[in-house]
Design a protein around this motif. Structure first.
Motif, short mmCIF file in Angstrom:
data_model
loop_
_atom_site.label_atom_id
_atom_site.label_comp_id
_atom_site.label_asym_id
_atom_site.label_seq_id
_atom_site.Cartn_x
_atom_site.Cartn_y
_atom_site.Cartn_z
N SER A 39 0.83 -1.20 0.00
CA SER A 39 0.00 0.00 0.00
C SER A 39 0.87 1.26 0.00
O SER A 39 0.59 2.22 -0.72
N LEU A 40 1.92 1.24 0.80
CA LEU A 40 2.84 2.37 0.84
C LEU A 40 3.49 2.57 -0.54
O LEU A 40 3.63 3.70 -1.00
N GLY A 41 3.83 1.47 -1.18
CA GLY A 41 4.38 1.57 -2.53
C GLY A 41 3.41 2.24 -3.48
O GLY A 41 3.81 3.12 -4.27
N ASP A 42 2.15 1.88 -3.40
CA ASP A 42 1.13 2.52 -4.25
C ASP A 42 1.05 4.01 -3.96
O ASP A 42 1.00 4.83 -4.88
N GLU A 43 1.05 4.37 -2.67
CA GLU A 43 0.96 5.78 -2.27
C GLU A 43 2.15 6.60 -2.79
O GLU A 43 1.99 7.77 -3.12
N LEU A 44 3.31 5.97 -2.84
CA LEU A 44 4.52 6.67 -3.25
C LEU A 44 4.78 6.57 -4.76
O LEU A 44 5.81 7.04 -5.25
N GLY A 45 3.85 5.96 -5.48
CA GLY A 45 4.04 5.81 -6.92
C GLY A 45 5.08 4.74 -7.26
O GLY A 45 5.70 4.78 -8.32
N LEU A 46 5.27 3.80 -6.32
CA LEU A 46 6.21 2.70 -6.51
C LEU A 46 5.48 1.38 -6.31
O LEU A 46 5.74 0.64 -5.37
N PRO A 47 4.52 1.06 -7.19
CA PRO A 47 3.71 -0.14 -6.99
C PRO A 47 4.57 -1.41 -6.99
O PRO A 47 5.49 -1.55 -7.80
N VAL A 48 4.29 -2.27 -6.02
CA VAL A 48 4.99 -3.55 -5.90
C VAL A 48 3.99 -4.63 -5.53
O VAL A 48 2.94 -4.34 -4.96
N THR A 49 4.34 -5.86 -5.86
CA THR A 49 3.55 -6.99 -5.41
C THR A 49 4.24 -7.60 -4.19
O THR A 49 5.44 -7.37 -3.97
N ALA A 50 3.51 -8.39 -3.44
CA ALA A 50 4.10 -9.06 -2.28
C ALA A 50 5.26 -9.95 -2.73
O ALA A 50 6.31 -10.01 -2.07
N GLN A 51 5.13 -10.60 -3.87
CA GLN A 51 6.19 -11.47 -4.37
C GLN A 51 7.44 -10.68 -4.70
O GLN A 51 8.56 -11.11 -4.42
N GLU A 52 7.27 -9.52 -5.29
CA GLU A 52 8.43 -8.67 -5.61
C GLU A 52 9.15 -8.23 -4.34
O GLU A 52 10.39 -8.21 -4.30
N VAL A 53 8.38 -7.91 -3.31
CA VAL A 53 8.99 -7.52 -2.04
C VAL A 53 9.76 -8.70 -1.45
O VAL A 53 10.91 -8.56 -1.02
N ARG A 54 9.14 -9.87 -1.45
CA ARG A 54 9.82 -11.07 -0.93
C ARG A 54 11.12 -11.35 -1.68
O ARG A 54 12.14 -11.66 -1.07
N GLU A 55 11.06 -11.27 -3.01
CA GLU A 55 12.25 -11.53 -3.81
C GLU A 55 13.35 -10.52 -3.53
O GLU A 55 14.53 -10.88 -3.43
N HIS A 56 12.97 -9.26 -3.37
CA HIS A 56 13.98 -8.24 -3.07
C HIS A 56 14.60 -8.50 -1.70
O HIS A 56 15.83 -8.45 -1.55
N LEU A 57 13.77 -8.77 -0.71
CA LEU A 57 14.29 -9.03 0.63
C LEU A 57 15.21 -10.25 0.64
O LEU A 57 16.24 -10.25 1.31
N ALA A 58 14.85 -11.26 -0.13
CA ALA A 58 15.68 -12.47 -0.20
C ALA A 58 17.03 -12.19 -0.86
O ALA A 58 18.01 -12.88 -0.58
N SER A 59 17.09 -11.17 -1.69
CA SER A 59 18.33 -10.85 -2.39
C SER A 59 19.29 -10.01 -1.56
O SER A 59 20.45 -9.87 -1.92
N LEU A 60 18.82 -9.48 -0.44
CA LEU A 60 19.66 -8.62 0.39
C LEU A 60 20.70 -9.45 1.13
O LEU A 60 20.42 -10.54 1.59
N ASP A 61 21.88 -8.89 1.25
CA ASP A 61 22.97 -9.63 1.87
C ASP A 61 23.54 -8.92 3.09
O ASP A 61 24.66 -9.19 3.51
N ASP A 62 22.77 -7.98 3.67
CA ASP A 62 23.29 -7.30 4.85
C ASP A 62 22.70 -7.92 6.12
O ASP A 62 21.59 -8.43 6.12
#
Length: 76
Positions: A39-62
């Motif tokens: 929802s925040l992504g939509d508000e900020l003009g950065l629409p994302v799906t839950a799967q995209e968020v999961r994939e991005h988080l899984a790619s983080l290495d910190d």
């Protein structure tokens, strides 16, 4: 849209209060936290799906992000 997930993550990470609020929500209601992130992504003009968020988080290495994921694993 994968870049939207990275950009949204950076925006959320740059706001400690928002980060903490989402973390607390994820501990109590992981699916609700994911809905809030999308929802925040939509508000900020950065629409994302839950799967995209999961994939991005899984790619983080910190270490900090990995701790966040371990604690909020349920819906994320």
């Amino acid at each position: 849209m994968a870049s939207n997930a990275a950009t949204l993550y950076a925006r959320i990470s740059s706001n400690p209060e928002q980060t903490q609020a989402l973390f607390r929500q994820a501990l109590q209601d992981p699916n609700g936290a994911m809905a809030s992130i999308c929802s925040l992504g939509d508000e900020l003009g950065l629409p994302v799906t839950a799967q995209e968020v999961r994939e991005h988080l899984a790619s983080l290495d910190d270490e900090e992000s990995q701790r966040w994921l371990v604690k909020a694993r349920g819906g994320l």
